[in-house]
Enzyme design. Structure first.
Site, short mmCIF file in Angstrom:
data_model
loop_
_atom_site.label_atom_id
_atom_site.label_comp_id
_atom_site.label_asym_id
_atom_site.label_seq_id
_atom_site.Cartn_x
_atom_site.Cartn_y
_atom_site.Cartn_z
N CYS A 75 0.98 -1.50 0.06
CA CYS A 75 0.30 -0.68 0.25
C CYS A 75 1.04 1.63 -0.13
O CYS A 75 1.77 1.47 -0.70
CB CYS A 75 -0.66 -0.05 1.57
SG CYS A 75 -2.88 0.88 1.29
N HIS A 162 -3.06 -5.42 0.92
CA HIS A 162 -2.84 -5.61 1.89
C HIS A 162 -2.98 -7.58 1.99
O HIS A 162 -3.75 -8.04 2.22
CB HIS A 162 -3.60 -5.02 3.93
CG HIS A 162 -3.34 -3.85 3.32
ND1 HIS A 162 -2.77 -3.19 4.44
CD2 HIS A 162 -4.14 -2.80 2.42
CE1 HIS A 162 -2.35 -2.27 3.61
NE2 HIS A 162 -3.40 -2.02 3.00
N GLU A 164 -2.16 -9.55 4.53
CA GLU A 164 -1.36 -9.38 5.71
C GLU A 164 -3.12 -9.11 6.59
O GLU A 164 -3.29 -9.79 8.02
CB GLU A 164 -0.78 -8.84 6.82
CG GLU A 164 -1.35 -7.18 6.95
CD GLU A 164 -1.27 -5.75 5.65
OE1 GLU A 164 -1.26 -4.67 5.60
OE2 GLU A 164 -0.35 -6.55 4.61
#
Length: 184
Positions: A75, A162, A164
């Site tokens: 990002c 993302h 994660e």
């Protein structure tokens, strides 16, 4: 073995990146984005530039791209990579966080093992509108022309999404692949 450094750019998911790596038994340490470049160069085998609110809060993170270490920008980390290498970041048309179907255009070491299309969780408040010279487009979506890019020769990889978060399809694979890149 030296850790992978997660650079805290003050984003809400930076600690989740660190936890994801540790849950995968990947040695990782979080550092401030003001950590001197020489300390970074001596202390790790790879760098993840985490997300954050704005490029103005990215500290000296762009300096880490010059160290010759593998770097994964997520990002805001992607935006730091793009702007520091001559690319352009502009406001996105779609704004906040949400699910996005991403088409993998080119597979490489980072995206190895993914199918041609994956569902990810991303913010498009800002996005890369022009890639820097020497970078290859890896993925795009209907709402963003640059979902992932890489300068493979210099081991620089960037994602708009993302990996994660649990909303991203098989996000762990990005971290497994990046760990492998950092071991080579």
């Amino acid at each position: 073995m030296l850790p992978i450094y997660v650079v805290n750019n003050y984003g809400q998911f930076n600690h989740l990146i660190l936890r994801s790596l540790r849950d995968m038994d990947i040695e990782a340490t979080m550092i401030s984005n003001e950590t001197p470049a020489f300390e970074v160069a001596e202390g790790c085998r790879g760098i993840i530039l985490g997300g954050g609110p704005t490029l103005a809060r990215a500290g000296i993170a762009a300096e880490y791209l010059k160290l010759g270490l593998p770097v994964l920008g997520i990002c805001l980390g992607l935006h730091v990579m793009a702007t520091s290498r001559g690319g352009t970041v502009t406001k996105g048309m779609s704004g906040g966080y949400g699910a996005v179907d991403v088409d993998i255009i080119e597979k490489n070491d980072l995206l190895d093992g993914y199918p041609g299309r994956i569902r990810v969780w991303a913010s498009h408040a800002d996005e890369v509108s022009a890639m820097p010279e020497g970078f290859t487009l890896l993925a795009r979506s209907d709402i963003c022309g640059v979902e992932a890019m890489a300068d493979i020769d210099n081991h620089l990889y960037g994602l708009q999404w993302h990996p994660e978060v649990s909303h991203t399809e098989n996000g762990r694979l990005v971290f497994e692949n990046f760990d492998r890149i950092c071991r080579e």
